[in-house]
Design an enzyme around this catalytic site. Structure first.
Site, PDB file in Angstrom:
ATOM      1  N   GLU A 201       0.903  -0.927   0.028  1.00 24.06           N
ATOM      2  CA  GLU A 201       0.081   0.111  -0.006  1.00 24.06           C
ATOM      3  C   GLU A 201       0.741   1.256  -0.065  1.00 24.06           C
ATOM      4  O   GLU A 201       0.636   2.420  -0.766  1.00 24.06           O
ATOM      5  CB  GLU A 201      -0.971  -0.137   1.166  1.00 24.06           C
ATOM      6  CG  GLU A 201      -1.938   1.052   1.251  1.00 24.06           C
ATOM      7  CD  GLU A 201      -1.501   2.487   1.741  1.00 24.06           C
ATOM      8  OE1 GLU A 201      -2.308   3.443   1.552  1.00 24.06           O
ATOM      9  OE2 GLU A 201      -0.520   2.553   2.433  1.00 24.06           O
ATOM     10  N   ASP A 224      -7.761   1.984   7.431  1.00 21.79           N
ATOM     11  CA  ASP A 224      -6.692   2.519   7.552  1.00 21.79           C
ATOM     12  C   ASP A 224      -6.353   3.796   8.608  1.00 21.79           C
ATOM     13  O   ASP A 224      -7.498   4.026   9.219  1.00 21.79           O
ATOM     14  CB  ASP A 224      -6.069   3.111   6.231  1.00 21.79           C
ATOM     15  CG  ASP A 224      -4.649   3.053   5.947  1.00 21.79           C
ATOM     16  OD1 ASP A 224      -3.840   2.855   6.853  1.00 21.79           O
ATOM     17  OD2 ASP A 224      -4.225   3.052   4.758  1.00 21.79           O
ATOM     18  N   HIS A 310       3.655   7.770   9.840  1.00 16.27           N
ATOM     19  CA  HIS A 310       4.968   7.589   9.381  1.00 16.27           C
ATOM     20  C   HIS A 310       6.136   7.868  10.240  1.00 16.27           C
ATOM     21  O   HIS A 310       7.146   8.681   9.649  1.00 16.27           O
ATOM     22  CB  HIS A 310       4.960   8.302   7.982  1.00 16.27           C
ATOM     23  CG  HIS A 310       4.094   7.510   6.832  1.00 16.27           C
ATOM     24  ND1 HIS A 310       4.122   7.734   5.508  1.00 16.27           N
ATOM     25  CD2 HIS A 310       3.224   6.592   7.193  1.00 16.27           C
ATOM     26  CE1 HIS A 310       3.269   6.809   5.022  1.00 16.27           C
ATOM     27  NE2 HIS A 310       2.670   6.408   5.816  1.00 16.27           N
TER      28      HIS A 310
HETATM   29 CO    CO Z   1       0.918   4.895   5.600  1.00 12.05          CO
HETATM   30 ZN    ZN Z   2      -1.817   3.132   5.972  1.00 13.90          ZN
END
Ligand code: CO
Ligand code: ZN
Length: 337
Positions: A201, A224, A310
């Site tokens: 992804e 998500d 992230h």
């Molecule tokens: Co991501």
């Molecule tokens: Zn993600």
């Protein structure tokens, strides 16, 4: 109606999932954890050629819903090993170079390292070419006993509970995988459910694209994480930790069909599940790939609000995870979707 009260979530599974090694293209360890967890609750589990893990639970309504969450995480890949045993690397997925210096990283074989930096003339000179990974090797020969060109590395970020919040690397998107697994355990859906734990992804929604093509679902629901606007001088974004499940309206890869988002929000209201609307100006999800498959497949996203996305210190809130789970359970059981 609160099935979580009688059967609470097992957060040790979330811990296990987050700590598994899984940069894009190297998701096998994550898949192993998930197979163990889902096998007793589904009729069929298979891996496709790209590495997507697909768990099927049969239904009687004649309709099929694909529930997707991605197994891969951001990471690094080795491009060069020098005479002194230092590694040069490229990035996998959306990574800001300025976030990298002195972060700990780990190879699949468990070997750790840190990201070092050449002496810079000025701080703004930082770029990938100035960074290297130090795995403690003294020479190229020694390094080559531990690592090869093309090997991937994951960031190190232990799983820690902060009151009702959880901090770890890899909550993007193991938090989504966790919700999918826990829903599969509890669902009484009349529909055939195809739980896709997707690969790649973070490098362009590649796994979900082929899985949706093969499965031809009537509807896609993606789990998500999403960003929040609740940190000092942060994004101007109306999503916050503790605000409940975020129902996506738009991201860089998709616009949610009005019928889908309205259905989701109405169900949340009806079941008194806290929710918030999500407009994500940067970032994409597997739903974008599902929507553009075959003649077009309607798809929406239930997002888990996440701070510091992230980075190795992503933070989510348990109540939001639980709201996401409750809403997905309700949606999958709706005979009329
Ligand atoms: Co991501
Ligand atoms: Zn993600």
């Amino acid at each position: 109606m609160n099935r979580l009260a009688e059967n609470p979530l097992d957060y040790s599974l979330l811990k296990h999932l987050t700590q598994a090694f899984g940069p894009s293209g190297s998701e096998e360890e994550v898949a192993e954890v998930i197979v163990e967890a889902v096998r007793p609750y589904c009729d069929e589990v298979r891996l496709d050629t790209l590495g997507n893990l697909i768990a099927i639970r049969k239904g009687s309504s004649g309709k099929r819903i694909m529930v997707a969450s991605h197994m891969d995480e951001i990471g690094l890949m080795v491009t060069h090993i020098d005479d002194q045993g230092f590694l040069r690397f490229t990035t996998i997925g959306g990574i800001r170079i300025g976030d990298l210096p002195y972060r700990r990283v780990r190879l699949k074989n468990g070997r750790m390292g840190t990201i070092g930096m050449e002496k810079l003339e000025k701080p703004s000179d930082i770029d990938l070419s100035k960074l290297f990974i130090d795995i403690g090797a003294d020479s190229r020969e020694e390094a080559e006993t531990l690592v090869g060109i093309g090997d991937t590395l994951a960031f190190v970020g232990e799983y820690t509970e902060l009151g009702s919040r959880v901090m770890s690397k890899g909550l993007d998107d193991r938090a989504g995988c966790f919700v999918a697994i826990e829903v599969l355990k509890r669902t009484r859906s009349p529909h055939e459910l195809a739980f896709v734990f997707s690969v790649q992804e973070e490098v362009g929604q590649r796994g979900a694209k082929v899985a949706a093509f093969a499965l031809e679902p009537d509807l896609g629901i993606v789990l998500d994480v999403t960003r929040t606007g609740d940190t000092p001088k942060g994004l101007k974004m109306a999503v916050k930790l503790g605000g409940g499940v975020a129902i996506k309206v738009l991201d860089h890869s998709m616009v949610t069909p009005p019928k889908v988002k309205t259905w989701m929000a109405n169900m949340a209201v009806q079941r008194e599940i806290p929710y918030q609307w999500e407009v994500l100006e940067n970032g994409a999800t597997d739903a974008g790939a599902i929507q553009l498959t075959k003649g077009g497949i309607p798809a929406g996203v239930l997002s888990i609000p996440t701070r510091h996305v992230h980075t190795p210190s992503e933070i989510v809130q348990r109540e939001d995870i639980e709201a996401t789970l409750e809403l997905l359970l309700a949606l999958l059981e709706d005979p009329r979707f």
